[in-house]
Design a protein around this motif. Structure first.
Motif, PDB file in Angstrom:
ATOM      1  N   VAL A   1       0.398  -1.071  -0.138  1.00 33.96           N
ATOM      2  CA  VAL A   1      -0.450  -0.075   0.479  1.00 33.96           C
ATOM      3  C   VAL A   1       0.733   1.212   0.569  1.00 33.96           C
ATOM      4  N   LYS A   2       0.774   2.159  -0.552  1.00 31.93           N
ATOM      5  CA  LYS A   2       1.062   3.533  -0.170  1.00 31.93           C
ATOM      6  C   LYS A   2       1.135   3.701   0.883  1.00 31.93           C
ATOM      7  N   LYS A   3       2.337   4.244   1.467  1.00 31.47           N
ATOM      8  CA  LYS A   3       2.853   4.877   2.587  1.00 31.47           C
ATOM      9  C   LYS A   3       1.579   6.765   3.111  1.00 31.47           C
ATOM     10  N   ASP A   4       1.708   7.583   1.901  1.00 29.87           N
ATOM     11  CA  ASP A   4       1.369   8.617   1.925  1.00 29.87           C
ATOM     12  C   ASP A   4      -0.586   8.236   0.786  1.00 29.87           C
ATOM     13  N   LYS A   5      -1.020   7.580   0.946  1.00 26.73           N
ATOM     14  CA  LYS A   5      -2.234   7.142   0.481  1.00 26.73           C
ATOM     15  C   LYS A   5      -3.193   5.578   0.217  1.00 26.73           C
ATOM     16  N   PRO A   6      -2.903   5.156   1.990  1.00 27.34           N
ATOM     17  CA  PRO A   6      -3.804   4.165   1.791  1.00 27.34           C
ATOM     18  C   PRO A   6      -5.067   3.937   1.892  1.00 27.34           C
ATOM     19  N   LYS A   7      -5.866   4.717   1.347  1.00 22.02           N
ATOM     20  CA  LYS A   7      -7.228   4.500   0.718  1.00 22.02           C
ATOM     21  C   LYS A   7      -7.365   3.994  -1.119  1.00 22.02           C
ATOM     22  N   HIS A   8      -6.363   4.176  -1.400  1.00 26.02           N
ATOM     23  CA  HIS A   8      -6.014   4.702  -2.835  1.00 26.02           C
ATOM     24  C   HIS A   8      -5.691   3.240  -3.448  1.00 26.02           C
ATOM     25  N   GLY A   9      -6.347   2.670  -2.974  1.00 22.29           N
ATOM     26  CA  GLY A   9      -5.787   0.724  -3.282  1.00 22.29           C
ATOM     27  C   GLY A   9      -4.551   0.361  -3.431  1.00 22.29           C
ATOM     28  N   SER A  10      -4.159  -0.555  -3.697  1.00 12.33           N
ATOM     29  CA  SER A  10      -2.842  -1.739  -3.481  1.00 12.33           C
ATOM     30  C   SER A  10      -2.825  -2.351  -3.762  1.00 12.33           C
ATOM     31  N   LEU A  11      -1.427  -2.721  -4.145  1.00 15.81           N
ATOM     32  CA  LEU A  11      -0.494  -3.841  -5.109  1.00 15.81           C
ATOM     33  C   LEU A  11      -0.933  -5.104  -4.439  1.00 15.81           C
ATOM     34  N   HIS A  12      -1.866  -6.052  -5.130  1.00 14.89           N
ATOM     35  CA  HIS A  12      -1.311  -7.522  -4.974  1.00 14.89           C
ATOM     36  C   HIS A  12      -0.249  -8.378  -5.589  1.00 14.89           C
ATOM     37  N   LEU A  13       0.093  -8.455  -4.776  1.00 11.58           N
ATOM     38  CA  LEU A  13       1.814  -8.860  -5.614  1.00 11.58           C
ATOM     39  C   LEU A  13       1.834 -10.634  -5.901  1.00 11.58           C
ATOM     40  N   PHE A  14       1.562 -11.344  -6.478  1.00 12.08           N
ATOM     41  CA  PHE A  14       1.844 -12.633  -6.118  1.00 12.08           C
ATOM     42  C   PHE A  14       3.905 -13.286  -7.292  1.00 12.08           C
ATOM     43  N   ILE A  15       4.208 -13.927  -6.188  1.00  8.37           N
ATOM     44  CA  ILE A  15       6.141 -14.096  -6.736  1.00  8.37           C
ATOM     45  C   ILE A  15       6.420 -15.314  -6.863  1.00  8.37           C
ATOM     46  N   PHE A  16       6.733 -15.744  -8.233  1.00  9.56           N
ATOM     47  CA  PHE A  16       7.154 -16.225  -8.733  1.00  9.56           C
ATOM     48  C   PHE A  16       8.766 -17.152  -8.646  1.00  9.56           C
ATOM     49  N   PRO A  17       9.493 -18.434  -8.895  1.00 12.33           N
ATOM     50  CA  PRO A  17      10.572 -18.782  -9.387  1.00 12.33           C
ATOM     51  C   PRO A  17      10.686 -19.001 -10.682  1.00 12.33           C
ATOM     52  N   SER A  18       9.776 -18.829 -10.689  1.00 12.75           N
ATOM     53  CA  SER A  18       9.519 -18.802 -12.246  1.00 12.75           C
ATOM     54  C   SER A  18       8.737 -18.600 -13.226  1.00 12.75           C
ATOM     55  N   ILE A  19       8.288 -18.071 -14.759  1.00  8.41           N
ATOM     56  CA  ILE A  19       7.058 -17.174 -14.621  1.00  8.41           C
ATOM     57  C   ILE A  19       6.272 -18.587 -15.490  1.00  8.41           C
ATOM     58  N   LYS A  20       7.622 -20.341 -15.699  1.00  4.29           N
ATOM     59  CA  LYS A  20       7.000 -21.696 -16.004  1.00  4.29           C
ATOM     60  C   LYS A  20       5.841 -21.879 -15.383  1.00  4.29           C
ATOM     61  N   PHE A  21       6.044 -21.069 -13.686  1.00  4.28           N
ATOM     62  CA  PHE A  21       4.842 -22.356 -12.607  1.00  4.28           C
ATOM     63  C   PHE A  21       3.817 -20.827 -12.928  1.00  4.28           C
ATOM     64  N   VAL A  22       3.491 -19.466 -14.158  1.00  6.26           N
ATOM     65  CA  VAL A  22       2.263 -18.652 -13.405  1.00  6.26           C
ATOM     66  C   VAL A  22       1.433 -19.060 -14.265  1.00  6.26           C
ATOM     67  N   PRO A  23       1.361 -20.389 -15.035  1.00  6.58           N
ATOM     68  CA  PRO A  23      -0.188 -20.908 -16.244  1.00  6.58           C
ATOM     69  C   PRO A  23      -1.100 -21.456 -15.278  1.00  6.58           C
ATOM     70  N   GLN A  24      -0.108 -22.602 -14.623  1.00  8.33           N
ATOM     71  CA  GLN A  24      -1.309 -23.868 -13.224  1.00  8.33           C
ATOM     72  C   GLN A  24      -1.801 -22.936 -12.054  1.00  8.33           C
ATOM     73  N   PHE A  25      -0.470 -21.857 -11.792  1.00  2.83           N
ATOM     74  CA  PHE A  25      -1.727 -20.405 -11.218  1.00  2.83           C
ATOM     75  C   PHE A  25      -2.312 -20.104 -11.515  1.00  2.83           C
ATOM     76  N   ARG A  26      -2.527 -20.007 -12.994  1.00  2.41           N
ATOM     77  CA  ARG A  26      -4.051 -18.701 -13.105  1.00  2.41           C
ATOM     78  C   ARG A  26      -5.118 -19.958 -13.264  1.00  2.41           C
ATOM     79  N   GLU A  27      -4.902 -21.022 -13.939  1.00  6.81           N
ATOM     80  CA  GLU A  27      -5.672 -22.239 -13.285  1.00  6.81           C
ATOM     81  C   GLU A  27      -5.976 -22.599 -12.468  1.00  6.81           C
ATOM     82  N   GLU A  28      -5.549 -23.183 -11.591  1.00  9.32           N
ATOM     83  CA  GLU A  28      -6.029 -23.176 -10.454  1.00  9.32           C
ATOM     84  C   GLU A  28      -6.307 -21.982  -9.371  1.00  9.32           C
ATOM     85  N   HIS A  29      -6.277 -20.513 -10.094  1.00  9.97           N
ATOM     86  CA  HIS A  29      -6.548 -19.896  -8.758  1.00  9.97           C
ATOM     87  C   HIS A  29      -6.885 -18.306  -9.799  1.00  9.97           C
ATOM     88  N   HIS A  30      -7.642 -19.157 -10.525  1.00 12.38           N
ATOM     89  CA  HIS A  30      -8.648 -17.809 -11.709  1.00 12.38           C
ATOM     90  C   HIS A  30      -8.867 -16.858 -10.559  1.00 12.38           C
TER      91      HIS A  30
END
Length: 264
Positions: A149-178
């Motif tokens: 969240v932005k420190k000076d604008k906590p109510k202006h939305g946020s970033l939800h980060l999904f961190i992976f050790p390789s882009i190769k993991f992303v397709p299965q994650f999208r399929e299972e956690h759409h």
């Protein structure tokens, strides 16, 4: 009677190779290094005297070529290039595509641990005046989640980060956690992945998958830099802190054009 050091190492490496059948070059070198580190100082000195050279390099060459330094050396001289990486395989094995894929993914977890990626992206976002909220995090073996969240604008939305050790993991994650990538429209969704040895995994991803409104950022562990791959953040401060956003987007544009012409 205790076995001589070289035999100890080759027995451990043989078991490791037989179990996995396919090893990426970096994984094999790491395992050899671990076996050498397990020896006592006296055993390492004995081995260095016996082989008369760089022990780690000689053992690697013995396993991956026909120049053996011992009859007990594992034989993985069959060499395959896959996703821009070099793999070594047992010569009697069928080298199934799924085993190459498993070996690649296994290596990415070693090469790009989630803890290191999380620290890098946290440092990056703090430079952009964000606070990364660890208390809302979710970590699993193949991905890690963070809310920023932005420190000076906590109510202006946020970033939800999904961190992976390789882009190769992303397709299965999208399929299972759409649903996780679609819910809460006030959040900007960001997939964070590390660089690869070549663009091949990224080109394959773009060719075969769509991400909708989700951004993808690429983290360079060595340079401790972050760049965009897909999407543009709403916050201009993030754009300013990317290492080379214009260059990164030009590279993606070139890949896309090459893909288009290759499909004609």
């Amino acid at each position: 009677m205790k076995k001589e050091p070289l035999l100890q190492i080759f027995e451990r490496l043989s078991d490791y190779c037989q179990e996995r059948k396919v090893l990426l070059e970096g994984e094999l070198r790491l395992k050899i290094r671990e076996c050498l580190q397990a020896l006592s100082d006296a055993e390492r000195a004995e081995l260095e005297k016996k082989l008369g050279g760089n022990v780690e390099a000689l053992i690697f060459k013995s396993i991956t070529s026909r120049e053996k330094i011992s009859v007990f050396s594992p034989d993985m001289h069959t060499k395959i290039n896959y996703q821009g990486e070099v793999f070594y395989c047992l010569p009697t094995h069928g080298y199934l595509a799924d085993e190459l894929e498993k070996a690649f993914l296994r290596w990415t977890k070693i090469r790009s641990p989630l803890s290191a990626l999380k620290d890098l992206i946290t440092d990056f976002l703090e430079r952009c005046s964000y606070q990364v909220k660890d208390e809302t995090s979710v970590c699993e073996n193949e991905h890690c989640e963070r809310i920023a969240v932005k420190k000076d604008k906590p109510k202006h939305g946020s970033l939800h980060l999904f961190i992976f050790p390789s882009i190769k993991f992303v397709p299965q994650f999208r399929e299972e956690h759409h649903a996780a990538l679609e819910k809460n429209e006030t959040e900007e969704k960001v997939i964070v992945v590390p660089t690869e040895k070549t663009p091949a995994p990224f080109i394959s991803f773009v060719r075969e998958h769509e991400v909708g409104g989700v951004m993808i950022w690429v983290a360079d562990m060595e340079k401790r830099a972050v760049n965009p791959f897909i999407g543009t953040p709403k916050d201009a401060e993030i754009e300013k802190n990317f290492a080379s956003p214009d260059g990164a987007r030009r590279a993606v544009s070139v890949w896309m054009r090459k893909m288009h012409f290759s499909d004609l």
